[in-house]
Design a protein around this motif. Sequence first.
Motif, PDB file in Angstrom:
ATOM      1  N   UNK A 224       0.781  -1.228   0.000  1.00  0.00           N
ATOM      2  CA  UNK A 224       0.000   0.000   0.000  1.00  0.00           C
ATOM      3  C   UNK A 224       0.813   1.278   0.000  1.00  0.00           C
ATOM      4  N   UNK A 225       2.138   1.170  -0.104  1.00  0.00           N
ATOM      5  CA  UNK A 225       2.998   2.361  -0.200  1.00  0.00           C
ATOM      6  C   UNK A 225       2.912   2.948  -1.609  1.00  0.00           C
ATOM      7  N   UNK A 226       3.091   4.259  -1.715  1.00  0.00           N
ATOM      8  CA  UNK A 226       3.185   4.934  -3.011  1.00  0.00           C
ATOM      9  C   UNK A 226       4.648   5.251  -3.299  1.00  0.00           C
ATOM     10  N   UNK A 227       5.063   5.074  -4.549  1.00  0.00           N
ATOM     11  CA  UNK A 227       6.459   5.327  -4.925  1.00  0.00           C
ATOM     12  C   UNK A 227       6.711   6.818  -5.159  1.00  0.00           C
ATOM     13  N   UNK A 228       7.890   7.250  -4.727  1.00  0.00           N
ATOM     14  CA  UNK A 228       8.370   8.597  -5.017  1.00  0.00           C
ATOM     15  C   UNK A 228       9.742   8.479  -5.673  1.00  0.00           C
ATOM     16  N   UNK A 229       9.894   8.992  -6.887  1.00  0.00           N
ATOM     17  CA  UNK A 229      11.175   8.983  -7.591  1.00  0.00           C
ATOM     18  C   UNK A 229      11.788  10.374  -7.437  1.00  0.00           C
ATOM     19  N   UNK A 230      12.706  10.490  -6.506  1.00  0.00           N
ATOM     20  CA  UNK A 230      13.219  11.803  -6.118  1.00  0.00           C
ATOM     21  C   UNK A 230      14.645  12.068  -6.586  1.00  0.00           C
ATOM     22  N   UNK A 231      15.279  11.131  -7.264  1.00  0.00           N
ATOM     23  CA  UNK A 231      16.642  11.325  -7.750  1.00  0.00           C
ATOM     24  C   UNK A 231      16.657  12.442  -8.793  1.00  0.00           C
ATOM     25  N   UNK A 232      17.830  13.025  -8.963  1.00  0.00           N
ATOM     26  CA  UNK A 232      17.962  14.109  -9.940  1.00  0.00           C
ATOM     27  C   UNK A 232      17.874  15.472  -9.269  1.00  0.00           C
ATOM     28  N   UNK A 233      17.004  16.331  -9.754  1.00  0.00           N
ATOM     29  CA  UNK A 233      16.919  17.712  -9.291  1.00  0.00           C
ATOM     30  C   UNK A 233      16.596  17.801  -7.807  1.00  0.00           C
ATOM     31  N   UNK A 234      17.238  18.742  -7.135  1.00  0.00           N
ATOM     32  CA  UNK A 234      16.963  18.964  -5.720  1.00  0.00           C
ATOM     33  C   UNK A 234      15.523  19.413  -5.507  1.00  0.00           C
ATOM     34  N   UNK A 238      11.189  18.777  -2.620  1.00  0.00           N
ATOM     35  CA  UNK A 238      10.179  19.687  -2.072  1.00  0.00           C
ATOM     36  C   UNK A 238       8.938  18.950  -1.586  1.00  0.00           C
ATOM     37  N   UNK A 239       8.729  17.735  -2.075  1.00  0.00           N
ATOM     38  CA  UNK A 239       7.576  16.966  -1.601  1.00  0.00           C
ATOM     39  C   UNK A 239       7.700  16.663  -0.112  1.00  0.00           C
TER      40      UNK A 239
END
Length: 365
Positions: A224-234, A238-239
Amino acid sequence: MNILLTTFPEQRSANVGDALIAFSALNLLQARYREYSPKVLYREFDLDTLGHHKADSVLAPGFSVSEGVYRNLYSLYADLDRLAHFYPVGCSFQTPLIPGKPLNAFRYGNDTVSFLRNMATRFGPLPCRDASIVRILENNGIAAVYSGDLALFDETLVGKEFTGSAEPSSIVVTIGHHPKYAHQSLRLMHLLKEHFKDAKLYVAFHSRPNGHSLQLAAQATRLGFSELHLYGSVDNLNIYDSIDFHIGYRLHGHVAFLRRRKPSVLLMEDVRSYGFASTPGMEVGCIQAFVQDSLEPEEKAAEAAIGFARDQLRENFLGYARCFASIDRTYTDFIAPYFNNLARNLYLEDSATHKTQYLTEVPIS
């Protein structure tokens, strides 16, 4: 030409933690000297290829003081005498942990000792992001000082009173580097589902996906987790402004929350997080993911992390006030004076070349 040597591997893992380090250094410096606009280059860039374009200054946030740093990790100049104004800050260190061998026992090879002593002699004690790095350098006869991790410092939030935090309505787990912690990570996510039934749960990539991280994220989404792809831009980080709590393996996931004056639990998987937790005040929320003697995953680390979080929740996470006080002291004692002086030095160096007219009032300290 002013140069910033970044550790951000844009064409490789795109580790967003490295992007945050460079971003923080730029913010701290441009807040004092708005005309500073460096050419940003990856750390391996050979400065000799600039030819007649002289590097007036070289800022190196997150500069590595690992074995083989010169030419293997950083090319710099072949003739180091050409490196006239060099500013390494928030220095990092990485080496494999060895069972039964204390980190302080680490010894550099002769070439690395010679290089680092030369840098410290010419440019001052090396500012390090954790206390263990300071001890390692000093044990090798290299002058060093504690600066903290640059990514900890957001000047809009430093000094802000921490009044506690309510039960999190959203929680993010960061995926670690090392596959050997996969079972432990999955156990952690099961426990989060059990103990925080009403929270929105996320699993975050801080580097480009690989086999290990994709497999773990797939298991998380089935829970039930949602994926966050945060690599790359700083900017991807902000999420975290809208997420209440972090618990996971990425050091700069942990740091990104502390920067925001939010609670976080770090499962320490390697020397980077182990060193971070060795610094007085910064050990708050740090749980060792491995057994000290064998370096094998600690069977009850996930339970320890959740137990710590639940204990803190009963006290509105006020135990973190000590951590934020440590960040504030480091800012006052080192970061603000360092970047004031750096801005002043760059202003004077640039003014001497008559390149432009500067309107920024630079603090003199």
